[in-house]
Write an enzyme that holds these catalytic residues in place. Structure first.
Site, PDB file in Angstrom:
ATOM      1  N   LYS A 176       0.768  -1.296   0.046  1.00  0.00           N
ATOM      2  CA  LYS A 176       0.125   0.168  -0.030  1.00  0.00           C
ATOM      3  C   LYS A 176       0.979   1.264   0.088  1.00  0.00           C
ATOM      4  O   LYS A 176       0.666   2.112  -0.789  1.00  0.00           O
ATOM      5  CB  LYS A 176      -0.998  -0.122   1.454  1.00  0.00           C
ATOM      6  CG  LYS A 176      -2.035  -1.071   1.232  1.00  0.00           C
ATOM      7  CD  LYS A 176      -2.817  -1.234   2.448  1.00  0.00           C
ATOM      8  CE  LYS A 176      -3.943  -2.357   2.117  1.00  0.00           C
ATOM      9  NZ  LYS A 176      -4.753  -2.707   3.414  1.00  0.00           N
ATOM     10  N   GLN A 178      -5.243  -1.521   9.712  1.00  0.00           N
ATOM     11  CA  GLN A 178      -4.846  -2.785   8.837  1.00  0.00           C
ATOM     12  C   GLN A 178      -5.354  -3.973   9.955  1.00  0.00           C
ATOM     13  O   GLN A 178      -5.033  -4.062  11.111  1.00  0.00           O
ATOM     14  CB  GLN A 178      -3.264  -2.912   8.782  1.00  0.00           C
ATOM     15  CG  GLN A 178      -3.045  -4.101   8.028  1.00  0.00           C
ATOM     16  CD  GLN A 178      -3.510  -4.184   6.505  1.00  0.00           C
ATOM     17  OE1 GLN A 178      -3.744  -3.237   6.040  1.00  0.00           O
ATOM     18  NE2 GLN A 178      -3.916  -5.215   6.004  1.00  0.00           N
ATOM     19  N   ASP A 190     -11.451   2.408   3.823  1.00  0.00           N
ATOM     20  CA  ASP A 190     -11.632   0.856   3.589  1.00  0.00           C
ATOM     21  C   ASP A 190     -13.252   0.471   3.581  1.00  0.00           C
ATOM     22  O   ASP A 190     -13.493  -0.519   3.231  1.00  0.00           O
ATOM     23  CB  ASP A 190     -11.147   0.210   4.920  1.00  0.00           C
ATOM     24  CG  ASP A 190      -9.767  -0.267   4.545  1.00  0.00           C
ATOM     25  OD1 ASP A 190      -9.534  -0.748   3.348  1.00  0.00           O
ATOM     26  OD2 ASP A 190      -9.046  -0.491   5.522  1.00  0.00           O
TER      27      ASP A 190
HETATM   28  N1  GUN Z   1      -6.838  -7.088   6.311  1.00  0.00           N
HETATM   29  C1  GUN Z   1      -6.919  -7.739   5.020  1.00  0.00           C
HETATM   30  N2  GUN Z   1      -7.531  -7.083   4.114  1.00  0.00           N
HETATM   31  C2  GUN Z   1      -7.402  -5.950   4.558  1.00  0.00           C
HETATM   32  C3  GUN Z   1      -8.077  -4.599   4.143  1.00  0.00           C
HETATM   33  O1  GUN Z   1      -8.583  -4.763   2.893  1.00  0.00           O
HETATM   34  N3  GUN Z   1      -7.978  -3.370   4.777  1.00  0.00           N
HETATM   35  C4  GUN Z   1      -7.681  -3.518   6.044  1.00  0.00           C
HETATM   36  N4  GUN Z   1      -7.616  -2.363   6.999  1.00  0.00           N
HETATM   37  N5  GUN Z   1      -7.201  -4.739   6.807  1.00  0.00           N
HETATM   38  C5  GUN Z   1      -7.279  -5.763   5.999  1.00  0.00           C
END
Ligand code: GUN
Length: 282
Positions: free
Chosen positions: A51, A95, A118
């Protein structure tokens, strides 16, 4: 045929980079994304690294805020409230997964709805449920975009989603429903799974079990979307037995290089959407 998420994500990143440059020139303000991470899961480090790298590529300012594994729920909420007020950040993500002593939904709900890039908070999820415009969760949003890029019809198709997580399965099912698919959701307690998956025109699998979907579970000429990223030895593989299923279906996403890269781009696109909303652009 391969649904090449990697190539498509590169095209989207180029477009986003140009848009960010134009917006930053116009406003003098760079879109900002805050990523809060406890590193509870080993895999989080890789996801977060991807990211940060993609954000940098698109000229989005992204900060990694690493917090200790034993942080209290209240301290984590206090951090989010600080980020909500911080004008540098137009998007905030936490996350997942978080350590078990923390209530994940309570933490996510503390993120300002406008900065919830998200789309995991109850406000954005509620809007999705009602079919209202919202910030869509990155993985299902990326999948919809990939299907559209390849001109794959969704309306009136039977879409089967295997997995009911809040991150992928449930929002995926709702997005497909909002696009007029007939949707079935399957999960670990579903009986006779094969009888359902083998009727799917579009099969989305997000259960985290390596090579779980075998050829006999897939309809001929189906579209197969594999959201799994499982480590087998030191190799990554999906939830679908790719080699055999690929021969039977019409389209399939590879792992790696399918859904994963699109998730990252969708998150960055959401950050730019949030930025424009916050700055009242368009
Ligand atoms: N953990 C696994 N996939 C994701 C995601 O798309 N966003 C976040 N914040 N955590 C995750």
């Amino acid at each position: 045929m391969l649904l090449d998420g990697k190539a498509y994500s590169q095209k989207l990143k180029e477009e986003l980079k140009k848009e960010v440059e134009a917006l930053t020139n116009e406003t003098g303000i760079t879109p900002g994304l805050a990523i809060v991470c406890t590193n509870y899961a080993e895999a989080s480090k890789i996801y977060v690294k991807n990211k940060l790298k993609a954000a940098k590529y698109c000229n989005i300012f992204a900060s990694l805020i690493e917090v200790s594994l034993d942080i209290s729920e209240n301290d984590l909420i206090a951090l989010i409230e600080k980020l909500n007020k911080d004008e540098k950040y137009h998007g905030i993500i936490v996350q997942l997964p978080l350590p078990p002593h923390i209530n994940e939904q309570r933490i996510i709900n503390a993120i300002d709805e406008k900065k919830d890039v998200d789309g995991f908070g109850i406000c954005n999820k509620g809007k999705l449920f009602c079919g209202m415009p919202t910030i869509n969760s990155a993985t299902p949003q990326g999948i919809i975009k990939l299907l559209e890029e390849y001109n794959i019809e969704i309306a009136s198709k039977h879409a089967v989603v295997v997995g009911r997580s809040n991150i992928v399965g449930k929002p995926m099912a709702l997005m497909l429903l909002n696009k007029n698919a007939t949707v079935t959701i399957c999960h670990s307690k579903t009986k006779n799974l094969k009888s359902i998956t083998s009727k799917a025109d579009i099969l989305v699998v997000a259960i985290g079990k390596a090579n779980f979907i075998t050829k006999d579970m897939v309809k001929k000429h189906a579209v197969v979307i594999d959201v799994g990223t499982n480590k087998v030895g030191n190799k990554l593989c999906g939830d679908v037995d790719f080699k055999k299923v690929a021969k039977k279906c019409s389209y399939i996403t590879p792992v790696p290089g399918g859904v994963g890269p699109l998730t990252v781009v969708s998150l960055l696109e959401n950050t730019v959407i949030a930025y424009k909303k916050i700055l009242n652009i368009e």
